[in-house]
Design a protein around this motif. Structure first.
Motif, PDB file in Angstrom:
ATOM      1  N   UNK A 114       0.848  -1.195   0.000  1.00 59.83           N
ATOM      2  CA  UNK A 114       0.000   0.000   0.000  1.00 59.83           C
ATOM      3  C   UNK A 114       0.881   1.241   0.000  1.00 59.83           C
ATOM      4  N   UNK A 115       0.408   2.240  -0.686  1.00 59.57           N
ATOM      5  CA  UNK A 115       1.102   3.524  -0.692  1.00 59.57           C
ATOM      6  C   UNK A 115       0.114   4.629  -0.411  1.00 59.57           C
ATOM      7  N   UNK A 116       0.601   5.742  -0.001  1.00 59.62           N
ATOM      8  CA  UNK A 116      -0.287   6.878   0.251  1.00 59.62           C
ATOM      9  C   UNK A 116       0.360   8.140  -0.299  1.00 59.62           C
ATOM     10  N   UNK A 117      -0.481   9.071  -0.662  1.00 58.33           N
ATOM     11  CA  UNK A 117      -0.003  10.354  -1.165  1.00 58.33           C
ATOM     12  C   UNK A 117      -0.753  11.464  -0.440  1.00 58.33           C
ATOM     13  N   UNK A 118      -0.220  12.663  -0.521  1.00 59.08           N
ATOM     14  CA  UNK A 118      -0.869  13.822   0.069  1.00 59.08           C
ATOM     15  C   UNK A 118      -0.830  14.982  -0.919  1.00 59.08           C
ATOM     16  N   UNK A 119      -1.728  15.900  -0.728  1.00 63.77           N
ATOM     17  CA  UNK A 119      -1.766  17.101  -1.552  1.00 63.77           C
ATOM     18  C   UNK A 119      -1.086  18.222  -0.775  1.00 63.77           C
ATOM     19  N   UNK A 120       0.062  18.659  -1.255  1.00 64.51           N
ATOM     20  CA  UNK A 120       0.792  19.725  -0.563  1.00 64.51           C
ATOM     21  C   UNK A 120       0.720  21.034  -1.343  1.00 64.51           C
ATOM     22  N   UNK A 121      -0.347  21.199  -2.133  1.00 67.33           N
ATOM     23  CA  UNK A 121      -0.443  22.372  -3.004  1.00 67.33           C
ATOM     24  C   UNK A 121      -0.341  23.695  -2.247  1.00 67.33           C
ATOM     25  N   UNK A 122      -0.783  23.751  -1.007  1.00 68.17           N
ATOM     26  CA  UNK A 122      -0.737  25.001  -0.258  1.00 68.17           C
ATOM     27  C   UNK A 122       0.178  24.919   0.960  1.00 68.17           C
ATOM     28  N   UNK A 123       1.002  23.894   1.005  1.00 68.36           N
ATOM     29  CA  UNK A 123       1.879  23.717   2.167  1.00 68.36           C
ATOM     30  C   UNK A 123       2.851  24.875   2.327  1.00 68.36           C
TER      31      UNK A 123
END
Length: 119
Positions: free
Chosen positions: A101-110
């Protein structure tokens, strides 16, 4: 001043909407004229970047390299950069691919979430 150079009124409206969103998400804070200031203050300048794109026509670019005077530090000069992680990319990709399993995140506004301690 750079916003006033925008010829298209819709771009000015879109720019304002982005600023309102940033204000709502506490990425920026309002500064009222006549607000008393303790010590030195430096405001982060910004300008619009317009691009013919289907997803983002206009975006706000903050100039974190600006200085209040030639002898002062910029925000970029003052930030901790951390270690260079480029050398670890290959091992991270391999680790990601070998697990079930893998996971991703949205860091567009980090990068908008910078908080500076007033002191």
């Amino acid at each position: 001043m750079s916003v006033k150079k925008l010829k298209n009124p819709q771009l000015v409206t879109d720019y304002r909407k982005i600023l309102d969103e940033y204000l709502e998400e506490n990425f920026i804070e309002p500064v009222l004229l006549g607000t008393p200031v303790d010590g030195k203050v430096h405001y982060l300048s910004h300008h619009p970047a317009v691009k013919n794109s289907a997803t983002t026509l206009i975006r706000i670019v903050f100039n974190a390299s600006s200085r209040s005077n030639p002898n002062s530090l910029s925000l970029n000069d003052s930030l901790y950069t951390g270690p260079n992680l480029a050398s670890k990319i290959q091992s991270m990709i391999l680790m990601y691919r070998e697990k079930p399993f893998g996971s991703t995140v949205d860091i567009s506004k980090a990068f908008l979430c910078i908080e500076i301690v007033p002191e």
